[in-house]
Design an enzyme around this catalytic site. Structure first.
Site, PDB file in Angstrom:
ATOM      1  N   LYS A   1      16.991 107.211  25.946  1.00 20.37           N
ATOM      2  CA  LYS A   1      16.148 107.854  27.053  1.00 20.37           C
ATOM      3  C   LYS A   1      16.711 109.188  27.496  1.00 20.37           C
ATOM      4  O   LYS A   1      16.200 110.187  27.443  1.00 20.37           O
ATOM      5  CB  LYS A   1      15.852 106.862  28.252  1.00 20.37           C
ATOM      6  CG  LYS A   1      14.592 107.439  28.874  1.00 20.37           C
ATOM      7  CD  LYS A   1      14.066 106.320  29.625  1.00 20.37           C
ATOM      8  CE  LYS A   1      15.045 105.960  30.850  1.00 20.37           C
ATOM      9  NZ  LYS A   1      14.257 105.086  31.779  1.00 20.37           N
TER      10      LYS A   1
ATOM     11  N   ASP B   1      26.141  94.743  34.933  1.00 21.90           N
ATOM     12  CA  ASP B   1      25.007  94.824  33.735  1.00 21.90           C
ATOM     13  C   ASP B   1      25.351  94.558  32.663  1.00 21.90           C
ATOM     14  O   ASP B   1      24.851  95.183  31.584  1.00 21.90           O
ATOM     15  CB  ASP B   1      24.404  96.387  34.220  1.00 21.90           C
ATOM     16  CG  ASP B   1      23.109  96.362  33.321  1.00 21.90           C
ATOM     17  OD1 ASP B   1      22.568  97.473  32.939  1.00 21.90           O
ATOM     18  OD2 ASP B   1      22.254  95.160  32.844  1.00 21.90           O
TER      19      ASP B   1
ATOM     20  N   LYS C   1      24.991  92.719  29.160  1.00 15.02           N
ATOM     21  CA  LYS C   1      24.180  92.302  28.337  1.00 15.02           C
ATOM     22  C   LYS C   1      24.584  92.390  26.750  1.00 15.02           C
ATOM     23  O   LYS C   1      25.224  93.496  26.580  1.00 15.02           O
ATOM     24  CB  LYS C   1      22.545  92.547  28.486  1.00 15.02           C
ATOM     25  CG  LYS C   1      22.505  94.002  28.793  1.00 15.02           C
ATOM     26  CD  LYS C   1      20.819  94.157  29.117  1.00 15.02           C
ATOM     27  CE  LYS C   1      20.676  95.739  29.495  1.00 15.02           C
ATOM     28  NZ  LYS C   1      20.447  95.747  31.015  1.00 15.02           N
TER      29      LYS C   1
ATOM     30  N   ASN D   1      25.257  96.154  25.774  1.00 11.54           N
ATOM     31  CA  ASN D   1      26.126  96.701  26.454  1.00 11.54           C
ATOM     32  C   ASN D   1      27.692  96.482  26.084  1.00 11.54           C
ATOM     33  O   ASN D   1      28.601  96.683  26.738  1.00 11.54           O
ATOM     34  CB  ASN D   1      26.076  96.707  28.032  1.00 11.54           C
ATOM     35  CG  ASN D   1      24.760  97.439  28.448  1.00 11.54           C
ATOM     36  OD1 ASN D   1      24.444  98.324  27.720  1.00 11.54           O
ATOM     37  ND2 ASN D   1      24.374  96.977  29.459  1.00 11.54           N
TER      38      ASN D   1
ATOM     39  N   ASP E   1      28.774  99.611  29.342  1.00  9.20           N
ATOM     40  CA  ASP E   1      27.598  99.783  30.087  1.00  9.20           C
ATOM     41  C   ASP E   1      27.724 100.966  30.829  1.00  9.20           C
ATOM     42  O   ASP E   1      27.042 102.211  30.538  1.00  9.20           O
ATOM     43  CB  ASP E   1      26.935  98.470  30.888  1.00  9.20           C
ATOM     44  CG  ASP E   1      28.118  98.231  31.742  1.00  9.20           C
ATOM     45  OD1 ASP E   1      27.702  97.763  32.908  1.00  9.20           O
ATOM     46  OD2 ASP E   1      29.037  98.366  31.852  1.00  9.20           O
TER      47      ASP E   1
ATOM     48  N   THR F   1      13.964  93.737  29.940  1.00  8.60           N
ATOM     49  CA  THR F   1      14.107  92.124  30.163  1.00  8.60           C
ATOM     50  C   THR F   1      14.957  91.789  31.269  1.00  8.60           C
ATOM     51  O   THR F   1      15.732  92.494  31.762  1.00  8.60           O
ATOM     52  CB  THR F   1      15.159  92.003  28.870  1.00  8.60           C
ATOM     53  OG1 THR F   1      15.392  90.537  28.834  1.00  8.60           O
ATOM     54  CG2 THR F   1      16.420  92.783  28.866  1.00  8.60           C
TER      55      THR F   1
END
Ligand code: MMH
Length: 274
Positions: free
Chosen positions: A21, A134, A136, A139, A152, A169
């Site tokens: 993004k 964070d 996951k 990352n 991350d 998610t």
């Protein structure tokens, strides 16, 4: 070197590694030293549009100050009129997520090695009062030797390859996060339980078709262990001691490192030779 003012002219830009993004990540080489880095390009207008410059600044200050073998380095940054450039450590093997998707799930030794690396990185971050990294699979990056790197720090990038919806998610969020309550260090302990489960079974424990169902399963801690694959009792014991609703009752990072499943399976080189 922190004092040096970097600019785009200092680098030869290579292949794009992925896009997201906020911009793209490129392989790059610092010309004078020949040092290979990952250059993450973030568009200022995107930052302004989402009013994210203080978050970006905070994330950058945090990541610059962290020095740990399992935390991806941010060597420096620079900007021009329309872009901000982050000079990041290059992890050759890319996202752990991709390895997980290729193999479906990990052998217990490899899973334990990654959990031990993550636990040590988190213990270091908590010492520096940095929480909620964070974590996951998207990352988590792997270097050439297979060492895990937490990468991350806010600006996750989407790779060109298809991936499950990351933005939405809830799978990795602890109950207090999902309920938007004040969260403390223990959210990371919860997430370690989620990741351990996903490494061993190939899917996160509270996965559901609809987000509302994932939400309900997290709040209920609706945890069950399929009979296949056959996962050791110690592994299930560790997961059950992390996926505990009451955050103060989750196994501490120190206790995770000392857990029998970890001490029995970890490959101390920090990597699990394939
Ligand atoms: C698409 O196949 C790939 C294989 C390996 C890579 C390696 N990336 N390594 C990185 N080192 N430091 C940073 C930051 C990165 C990075 O952002 N990588 C990245 C970015 C976006 C998507 C992916 N995708 C995957 C599959 O690794 C990797 C990147 C892409």
């Amino acid at each position: 070197t922190p004092s040096k003012q970097w600019s785009l002219q200092d680098f030869e830009i290579g292949k794009p590694l992925g896009k997201g993004k906020f911009g793209r990540v490129y392989l790059a080489r610092e010309i004078k030293s020949g040092f290979i880095v990952a250059l993450k390009v973030i568009f200022k207008e995107q930052i302004e549009k989402y009013r994210l410059h203080h978050q970006l600044r905070r994330e950058m200050e945090i990541q610059t100050s962290l020095r740990h073998p399992n935390v991806l380095r941010l060597y420096g940054w620079f900007h021009d009129e329309e872009r901000i450039y982050l000079i990041l450590e290059y992890a050759h093997r890319g996202e752990l997520y991709r390895e997980l998707r290729k193999t479906g799930r990990l052998p217990e030794k490899q899973a334990a090695t990654y959990i031990a690396s993550l636990t040590q990185a988190l213990a270091y971050c908590h010492e520096k009062h940095v929480i909620h990294r964070d974590i996951k699979p998207e990352n988590l990056l792997l270097d050439r030797e297979g060492h895990l790197k937490i990468a991350d720090f806010g600006w996750s990038v989407q790779s060109r390859s298809k991936r499950h919806t990351m933005c939405g998610t809830l799978d990795y969020l602890a109950p207090e996060m999902v309920e938007n309550k004040a969260h403390d260090y223990a959210v990371d302990n919860w997430t370690l339980g989620i990741l351990c489960y996903e490494f061993l079974y190939g899917v996160p424990p509270f996965e559901a078709e609809k987000q509302t169902d994932t939400f309900k399963r997290i709040m209920k801690v609706d945890l069950s262990f399929p009979s296949t694959p056959d996962v050791s009792a110690e592994a299930k014991n560790l997961i059950s001691q992390l996926l505990v609703k009451e955050s103060s009752k989750r196994l501490s990072l120190q206790k995770i490192i000392e857990h029998p499943w970890i001490t029995k399976n970890v490959d101390l080189a920090g990597t699990c030779s394939k």
